[in-house]
Design a protein around this motif. Structure first.
Motif, PDB file in Angstrom:
ATOM      1  N   SER A  66     -27.647 -47.990  32.575  1.00 42.82           N
ATOM      2  CA  SER A  66     -26.601 -46.961  32.556  1.00 42.82           C
ATOM      3  C   SER A  66     -26.900 -45.846  31.568  1.00 42.82           C
ATOM      4  O   SER A  66     -26.342 -44.752  31.679  1.00 42.82           O
ATOM      5  CB  SER A  66     -25.251 -47.607  32.218  1.00 42.82           C
ATOM      6  OG  SER A  66     -25.229 -48.060  30.876  1.00 42.82           O
TER       7      SER A  66
ATOM      8  N   ASN B  77     -24.291 -40.396  32.846  1.00 41.16           N
ATOM      9  CA  ASN B  77     -23.684 -41.239  33.880  1.00 41.16           C
ATOM     10  C   ASN B  77     -22.228 -41.536  33.570  1.00 41.16           C
ATOM     11  O   ASN B  77     -21.372 -41.520  34.460  1.00 41.16           O
ATOM     12  CB  ASN B  77     -24.466 -42.548  34.015  1.00 41.16           C
ATOM     13  CG  ASN B  77     -25.869 -42.336  34.557  1.00 41.16           C
ATOM     14  OD1 ASN B  77     -26.081 -41.522  35.458  1.00 41.16           O
ATOM     15  ND2 ASN B  77     -26.828 -43.052  34.002  1.00 41.16           N
ATOM     16  N   TYR B  78     -21.925 -41.810  32.309  1.00 39.20           N
ATOM     17  CA  TYR B  78     -20.545 -42.084  31.911  1.00 39.20           C
ATOM     18  C   TYR B  78     -19.685 -40.832  32.043  1.00 39.20           C
ATOM     19  O   TYR B  78     -18.533 -40.896  32.505  1.00 39.20           O
ATOM     20  CB  TYR B  78     -20.505 -42.589  30.465  1.00 39.20           C
ATOM     21  CG  TYR B  78     -21.089 -43.968  30.294  1.00 39.20           C
ATOM     22  CD1 TYR B  78     -20.297 -45.101  30.392  1.00 39.20           C
ATOM     23  CD2 TYR B  78     -22.448 -44.143  30.042  1.00 39.20           C
ATOM     24  CE1 TYR B  78     -20.829 -46.377  30.234  1.00 39.20           C
ATOM     25  CE2 TYR B  78     -22.993 -45.409  29.884  1.00 39.20           C
ATOM     26  CZ  TYR B  78     -22.181 -46.517  29.984  1.00 39.20           C
ATOM     27  OH  TYR B  78     -22.717 -47.773  29.827  1.00 39.20           O
TER      28      TYR B  78
ATOM     29  N   GLN C 240     -25.399 -44.588  37.905  1.00 39.30           N
ATOM     30  CA  GLN C 240     -23.942 -44.572  38.035  1.00 39.30           C
ATOM     31  C   GLN C 240     -23.402 -45.891  38.572  1.00 39.30           C
ATOM     32  O   GLN C 240     -22.276 -46.276  38.246  1.00 39.30           O
ATOM     33  CB  GLN C 240     -23.532 -43.406  38.934  1.00 39.30           C
ATOM     34  CG  GLN C 240     -23.782 -42.034  38.320  1.00 39.30           C
ATOM     35  CD  GLN C 240     -23.173 -40.911  39.119  1.00 39.30           C
ATOM     36  OE1 GLN C 240     -22.373 -41.137  40.019  1.00 39.30           O
ATOM     37  NE2 GLN C 240     -23.544 -39.677  38.789  1.00 39.30           N
TER      38      GLN C 240
ATOM     39  N   THR D  87     -23.206 -48.034  35.569  1.00 42.53           N
ATOM     40  CA  THR D  87     -22.135 -47.518  34.711  1.00 42.53           C
ATOM     41  C   THR D  87     -20.767 -47.886  35.258  1.00 42.53           C
ATOM     42  O   THR D  87     -19.879 -48.333  34.518  1.00 42.53           O
ATOM     43  CB  THR D  87     -22.258 -45.990  34.580  1.00 42.53           C
ATOM     44  OG1 THR D  87     -23.551 -45.655  34.070  1.00 42.53           O
ATOM     45  CG2 THR D  87     -21.189 -45.444  33.646  1.00 42.53           C
TER      46      THR D  87
END
Length: 303
Positions: free
Chosen positions: A53, A76-77, A269, A272
């Protein structure tokens, strides 16, 4: 001070080092060995998810070293937490899980109390039957459930399929039987003198349940609540079958259906989203683990 103590009275006595025997020391070493193996085996996937992630799509595609992040990033977050689609999935899962927990407890607690304390003909057989329904796999239940809901929708005109609230009718088929079984064991472990004293004082069965048994059975209630929340939050098959529109999806299905397009996997993603989706149950277990263990162990004994 630990000294070597050998009993000269007989050769059959075990050699001891201080207060711990040699067998117990070896048992302790083997216990730690298997605990370390257990931790490595079960912590490897989430650690790999966390590492992935923090990588960009280019670094993941390069596959230089899957266990190391050369250029860590939080993109990604940021992309998921600012995505209205992901937040919609999270909201749907939250509403469904909390509602299912409420429905489950409203059904399973009175049912367990009746089966455990209000003895009547066939109560033991009925309690066993309640638990056996939980053992039926989801892969066999979703087809008749789908047909039943389709018939209800055709005859009543109420739209049920492809709506997130249809899960409120489906998930209790998984949570109610097991939660009822947990509470039956816990209520059965409570001394009978409590409800007998309440009945002598003029309390009804409902008052006995709400004023005496529920406060005493709080660890069992918490254990059943955690189980119902975990099942409804992590369920994948039922929402995959009963919901198809993107705005009606819950988190587990939404992540897999929107981040996997054909043969293209957005692994950064996906990992994540999986970590963010695992956060609520993890937080609940972290704060209520003692109550959960106490509820399960207390319900395992009777009397």
């Amino acid at each position: 001070m630990s000294t070597l103590a050998i009993d000269k009275a007989g050769p059959s006595r075990k050699v001891k080092y201080g207060s711990m025997s040699r067998d117990r020391a070896w048992a302790l070493r083997w216990s730690y060995f298997f605990l370390v193996l257990f931790a490595i085996f079960f912590l490897t996937p989430p650690i790999y998810m966390l590492i992935t992630s923090l990588k960009s799509s280019a670094e993941i595609s390069a596959a230089t070293n899957p266990w190391w992040v050369f250029h860590p990033t939080l993109s990604n977050y940021v992309e998921l937490l600012t995505s209205n689609q992901f937040l919609r999935f999270f909201w749907n899962s939250s509403i469904v899980s909390l509602a299912v927990v409420l429905v489950t407890m409203l059904i399973s607690v009175p049912a367990a109390f009746a089966l455990a304390r209000m003895k009547f003909w066939g109560s033991t057989t009925l309690a066993t039957g309640v638990f056996l329904t939980y053992l039926i796999p989801d892969s066999l239940l979703f087809i008749p459930l789908f047909k039943m809901l389709a018939l209800v929708q055709d005859y009543t005109g109420i739209t049920l399929l492809n709506r997130w609230y249809v899960l409120l009718f489906i998930y209790p088929t998984l949570t109610v039987p097991f939660c009822t079984w947990i509470m039956i064991g816990y209520f059965a472990s409570i001394p009978k003198e409590l409800d007998e004293a309440a009945l002598i004082d003029g309390a009804s069965w409902l008052q006995t349940l709400t004023r005496i048994f529920i406060p005493v059975a709080l660890p069992g209630l918490i254990a059943a609540t955690i189980f119902a929340f975990t099942v409804s939050w992590a369920q994948f098959l039922y929402p995959l079958v009963f919901t198809t529109s993107v705005d009606q999806l819950v988190l587990p299905v939404g992540i897999t259906t929107t981040l996997i397009k054909g043969d293209v996997f957005n692994w950064g993603q996906i990992m994540t989203g999986a970590l963010l989706g695992a956060a609520p149950p993890l937080i609940i277990y972290a704060f209520l683990m003692d109550y959960y263990i106490a509820g399960l162990t207390a319900g395992a004994t009777k009397g």
